[in-house]
Motif scaffolding. Structure first.
Motif, short mmCIF file in Angstrom:
data_model
loop_
_atom_site.label_atom_id
_atom_site.label_comp_id
_atom_site.label_asym_id
_atom_site.label_seq_id
_atom_site.Cartn_x
_atom_site.Cartn_y
_atom_site.Cartn_z
N ARG A 138 18.48 -39.22 -10.54
CA ARG A 138 19.10 -40.46 -10.02
C ARG A 138 18.50 -41.53 -10.32
O ARG A 138 18.98 -42.65 -10.84
N GLY A 198 16.48 -36.41 -7.30
CA GLY A 198 16.11 -37.73 -7.04
C GLY A 198 15.56 -38.44 -8.26
O GLY A 198 15.83 -39.53 -8.56
N ASP A 221 16.22 -31.14 -4.36
CA ASP A 221 16.32 -32.45 -3.93
C ASP A 221 15.46 -33.63 -4.80
O ASP A 221 15.83 -34.58 -5.19
N ILE A 222 14.21 -33.07 -4.89
CA ILE A 222 13.45 -34.10 -5.69
C ILE A 222 13.71 -34.10 -7.22
O ILE A 222 13.83 -35.29 -7.51
#
Length: 328
Positions: free
Chosen positions: A103, A100, A96-97
């Motif tokens: 993105r 992120g 997830d990091i």
């Protein structure tokens, strides 16, 4: 009971707010980046090399994140190749990091698309830079003064994504994986020499008279790609290839033309690169009645996902306008 839960929840929110206040956003992002890179390399030293900081700075950022979270992110080992092993919870959080950060990078790229300012990285061959681009680049800089052009001159096919290339000009058949290609210029191939060389060899009246003269070969392009060689040109001109002909072989197209300008022999010129030398009289085209178009051409190339970058659009349109100017 409900009132007690509401009070506890309010206290927790206040605690979390205070924690976030203590770790400001830039530090927070820096700490997350240090954690992600350290986990990928399993080493503070390797992470420091990638981030261009000291290992101590990386370690401090990771420890600050661990203090904020109140639990460790790594199992630390005193020896061995991999001294940092992410804990189970860290391993679960890493995808997830990383997503992120991907993105965030995409968002920054979108913001950059809205500006013509900044650096535009352009890749071209050394010969194209010397003979075509550099004599004209001041016109682009005058029209777009807020854009800084970084020119990468190489005969190697650069990886646009990994090496930060925005746009380029390539010579070939027009097909390069992962790149959009728009034809910029066709070209013709023909013999040239200096005026002084022609005066010294006054008997040079037809292609057959090239026998015994020094013919300058361009080795900068792969012969398997359809590149026109002396043997190809002579055959097209109806002249038998002279196996014992004298030759000078050079692996740079600009140097090939310069050797002809200096009177060292007859070069097989590419019309795009030789244009200025012909217009100035430094070179003379021989046998203009014989034409041989090249199957290769010059193409503007860029990644499809970067097509809307305003700096790229401006440079691409300028290239097209310059080629239109040459045709007039």
């Amino acid at each position: 009971m409900a009132r007690a839960y509401a009070i506890a929840n309010q206290l927790f929110c206040l605690f979390l707010k205070e924690k976030l206040y203590r770790m400001t956003t830039p530090i927070f992002l820096n700490a997350l980046r240090a954690f992600e890179v350290s986990a990928r390399h399993q080493s503070f030293s390797a992470a420091a090399a990638e981030l261009n900081v000291t290992p101590a700075a990386v370690g401090q950022l990771v420890r600050s994140l661990e203090e904020w979270l109140a639990f460790p992110l790594f199992h630390r080992s005193g020896g061995g190749r991999a001294r940092l092993i992410p804990t189970d919870i860290a391993t679960r959080a890493l995808p997830d990091i990383r997503a992120g950060f991907d993105r965030l990078n995409l968002g920054l790229a979108r913001l950059k698309e809205a500006s013509t300012g900044g650096v535009l990285t352009v890749t071209v061959s050394p010969a194209f830079a010397a003979k075509w681009l550099l004599p004209r680049i001041d016109r682009f800089q005058t029209a777009w003064p807020e854009t800084d052009v970084r020119l990468d001159t190489s005969l190697k096919l650069m990886d646009f994504a990994s090496q930060g290339i925005d746009i380029g000009v390539r010579y070939g058949a027009g097909h390069w994986p992962g790149l959009q290609a728009e034809k910029l210029m066709d070209e013709e191939v023909f013999p040239v020499c200096s005026r002084e060389f022609l005066e010294r060899h006054s008997g040079l009246r037809g292609p057959a008279d090239l026998a015994g003269l020094t013919l300058i070969d361009d080795l900068s392009v792969d012969r398997q790609s359809g590149f026109v060689t002396w043997d190809t040109w002579l055959e097209n001109a109806g002249v038998k290839v002279v196996a014992s002909r004298a030759g000078l072989k050079i692996n740079n197209s600009a140097a090939v033309l310069q050797a002809a300008v200096d009177g060292h022999g007859v070069a097989l010129a590419r019309s795009v690169l030789a244009r200025d030398d012909l217009n100035s009289g430094r070179l003379i085209r021989l046998f203009p009645e014989i034409t041989l178009p090249s199957s290769l051409a010059y193409f503007v190339v860029y990644r499809k996902e970067c097509a809307a970058l305003l700096r790229l659009v401006a440079f691409r349109e300028w290239l097209l306008s310059e080629t239109a100017r040459d045709r007039v």
